[in-house]
Design a protein around this motif. Structure first.
Motif: not given
Ligand SMILES: Cc1cc2nc3c(=O)[nH]c(=O)nc-3n(C[C@H](O)[C@H](O)[C@H](O)COP(=O)(O)OP(=O)(O)OC[C@H]3O[C@@H](n4cnc5c(N)ncnc54)[C@H](O)[C@@H]3O)c2cc1C
Length: 697
Positions: A159-164
């Motif tokens: 998961g390459a969203g902000h958290a990832g």
């Protein structure tokens, strides 16, 4: 909780200790809503501030720096803190179903329960595997990371969203020599983000959507649209999934997220509000699941909860289209992003660190020890010296054991078997009535267990604080349910009791049981080992918590020990009855030990005496109960400064018994294998005639 002012008429139930509810509590602590009882329900005292989680992973912050104490926030706002998980909201009868206790009724309820992690289908054993971590529940991070430090192998963040992205950078900082991969199953990333990954030697993969994850040897196999990917350690940062509670409760929802109006009130004009990740704003469904929005919703939520209770007009929440995002790169720099604007540098990290720490400080005000602590539990009792003076003139009567013996129980010989009787009572120490009922009953029954007597019957005295009858009845149902469950476990019957209304919760029990051979308090021999079955420190932790200090998980742990009955330990000891036994309560380890000695001396090994985690820390910060000082005066002993903590009064403390060394070692092994606590803390000695009857080594 001690109710102030006019009694409460309504109950506002805050479910979940998310960002918004912590701010609501902070505001209500300064200006509480009129005649309203506040209740916060959360499974644990600690609640994480996720914005600092990547910093914790990167070892920039300690765990203590990234968690807030929901129980302390509730205490400061005069709210009752219920340590439990909400399972279902029933709007028709206005009740919240809880995991461990009877349902709680409410007049108004607010949901701020965050979200779960939205995961692809998982094969058997994936979720439980030591190498798997999902971003939620957050508290799992702290438990699992120490294990990961010693588990070799490549790490993949899914998961390459902000958290990832932040977590991939944080793990790179934590494990500089391991292979770290970020798996992006969605849109391409902005070029500063890919450049930052490259600079940090973080591999970026885009194999398409992940269809399934299975265990493969020591690691995992991810079946994706275009290829298969393997890794040993896997972090799932795959976006927010709704809490099952919303759908299970048949609340207005869209994809499982509670549908609310701009006022944050649920659709349908029902007594239900919500904020944070668990909601979807019907007029603004684009609002992302982000702490920034949860924090911004809080002032409107606080205003509208108050307005709803008072029948006044509600305010609208207007979400901002763009919000600033500061992405921690784990090495002292950060990327600042707002819309399509991106910039990077050490300044961005210092900015983020400043904002995050400011947020934490606002919710963590300094608590200072009270000069006149308003203690509850056994810390609120009368000193041993006063008691001795009052009771000193009592003559032997028809009791076999009575006041002259200074025993833990009175022994009455009627026409049948002798009856051991005991009474115990104290005011609440900030627990919710369910927990208070259990702990007060465990504490009262403990006197009998210290004599090896099984409780057969009980009478109960209860003072209920002034509040609306419906609220009082609801709490009494909670209290009676835990008391009845406790009595059933003990095999004891409730014979009757008495209730009355007063200023605060106060609960007492008279317990009795038949016995032919009660264990005496005195009777140990020189050389006998002294064994303790629960750690010390309840007085300190309760005093700190009642002063609003962030005792956090240490308080939860302390309450778990207090809620334990001494029954199992006493049963095990029946195999080899102790020569002398007592239970540790208000007079502290040193006070109760002094009473046990009867002419002998004792030597205690300070380092072997178990202390509840956090108790030394809060003691050194000056927190202790009023009874602590009284114990020092009543049982004056010349002991080193570090041993003063042993004067701490215990509520529902453990057994202290003396047994010859061989039998004591066996008893400790049996107690431990049954899951009970057991520590050899010293020994009895022949009297030396010196003033130091108790020596600390
Ligand atoms: C690694 C990571 C980094 C992030 N960084 C940022 C950031 O820098 N900035 C930002 O704005 N957002 C960030 N986010 C997003 C942010 O975490 C969430 O949007 C935010 O936490 C939502 O807050 P909330 O108030 O809805 O609930 P939460 O903060 O999730 O709190 C929910 C609380 O409810 C409790 N709860 C849950 N279910 C129940 C139940 N059934 N009964 C009782 N209690 C319950 C939980 O124990 C918890 O205490 C990050 C997320 C992750 C995973």
């Amino acid at each position: 909780m001690i109710p102030q002012g006019r009694p409460a008429r309504k109950r506002l139930l805050l479910l979940g200790a998310g960002h918004a509810h912590l701010e609501v509590l902070r505001r209500f602590s300064m200006n509480p809503p009129e005649r309203t009882e506040l209740v916060l329900v959360s499974p644990a005292s600690e609640t994480l501030y996720p914005g600092m989680l990547p910093g914790f992973v990167a070892r920039q912050y300690s765990w203590e720096e990234v968690v807030l104490d929901a129980a302390a926030a509730a205490q400061r706002a005069g709210a009752v803190f219920v340590r439990d998980e909400g399972l279902r909201v029933s709007l028709p009868d206005r009740q919240l179903k809880l995991r461990d206790r009877p349902p709680l009724s409410f007049d108004l309820i607010s949901l701020n329960i965050g979200s779960g992690t939205s995961l692809p289908p998982l094969g058997e054993g994936v979720r439980e595997a030591p190498g798997f971590l999902a971003t939620r529940p957050f508290l799992a991070f702290e438990r699992r990371l120490p294990l990961w430090d010693s588990l070799p192998g490549e790490l993949l963040v899914l998961g390459a969203g902000h958290a990832g992205f932040e977590l991939a950078c944080a793990f790179r900082a934590r494990y500089p020599r391991r292979e770290v991969t970020l798996l992006n199953g969605a849109e391409p990333l902005a070029s500063p983000v890919t450049a930052a990954l490259k600079q940090r030697n973080i591999r970026l993969l885009n194999p398409g959507k992940v269809l399934r994850i299975d265990r493969a040897g020591e690691g995992f196999l991810l079946r994706c649209e275009r290829e298969e990917v393997r890794c040993t350690l896997l972090v799932a940062a795959t976006g927010a999934a709704p809490s099952p509670l919303v759908r299970d409760s048949r609340l207005p929802e869209n994809n499982g997220f509670l549908q609310v109006q701009s006022s944050l009130q649920a659709l349908g004009e029902i007594p239900l509000f919500g904020a944070g990740d668990c909601i979807e704003l019907a007029d603004h469904p684009w609002v992302p699941k982000s702490g920034v929005y949860a924090v911004r919703e809080a002032p409107v939520l606080a205003h509208n909860l108050r307005a709803f209770l008072a029948g006044r007009a509600l305010r609208r929440y207007r979400p901002q289209r763009l919000s600033l995002r500061l992405l921690n790169l784990g090495d002292g720099s950060a990327i600042a992003s707002r819309g399509s604007l991106l910039a990077q540098g050490g300044w961005a990290w210092r900015w983020k660190n400043h904002i995050d720490r400011k947020f934490m400080e606002r919710h963590r005000p300094e608590a200072s020890p009270m000069t006149e602590p308003a203690c509850g539990g056994c810390g609120s009792k009368v000193s041993a010296t006063t008691l001795k003076r009052m009771l000193g003139q009592q003559q032997r009567g028809r009791f076999q054991w009575g006041i002259p013996e200074q025993e833990d129980v009175a022994l009455w010989k009627g026409s049948g078997r002798p009856l051991a009787l005991t009474v115990d009572q104290f005011r609440n120490f900030g627990a919710d009535p369910w927990l208070f009922g259990r702990i007060a009953a465990a504490s009262a029954a403990s006197d009998l267990h210290a004599k090896g007597v099984a409780p057969a019957g009980a009478l109960m005295q209860l003072t209920v604080p002034r509040m609306a009858p419906a609220l009082a009845e609801d709490w009494m149902e909670q209290l009676f349910s835990s008391v009845n469950a406790f009595l059933a476990e003990e095999g004891a019957e409730l014979g009757g009791g008495q209730t009355n209304e007063g200023e605060e919760w106060n609960l007492g029990f008279t317990f009795w049981g038949e016995t032919d051979n009660p264990w005496p308090k005195r009777g140990g021999r020189p050389g006998d080992f002294l064994v303790l079955t629960k750690p010390l420190g309840t007085g300190i932790l309760l005093a700190a918590s009642m002063a609003g200090a962030p005792v956090g998980r240490h308080l939860d742990h302390c309450l778990e020990w207090m809620a334990r009955s001494n029954r199992a330990a006493a049963r095990i000891l029946q195999q080899s009855p102790p020569a002398a036994c007592t239970d540790i309560t208000g007079f502290s380890l040193l006070g109760h030990l002094s009473e046990m000695l009867s002419g002998l001396d004792a030597e205690l090994e300070l380092e072997s005496i178990p202390l509840l985690p956090g108790s030394r820390h809060w003691f050194e910060k000056g927190f202790s109960s009023r009874m602590h000082g009284l114990n020092e005066t009543s049982f004056p002993l010349r002991i080193p400064e570090r041993a003063r903590i042993l004067y701490d009064p215990q509520t529902s403390g453990g057994l202290l018994f003396a047994l010859d060394s061989g039998a004591a070692r066996k008893a400790v092994a049996s107690l431990r294998s049954a899951g009970e606590g057991a520590w050899i803390i010293g020994r009895l000695q022949s009297p030396t005639g010196s003033a130091e009857q108790v020596r600390i080594v």
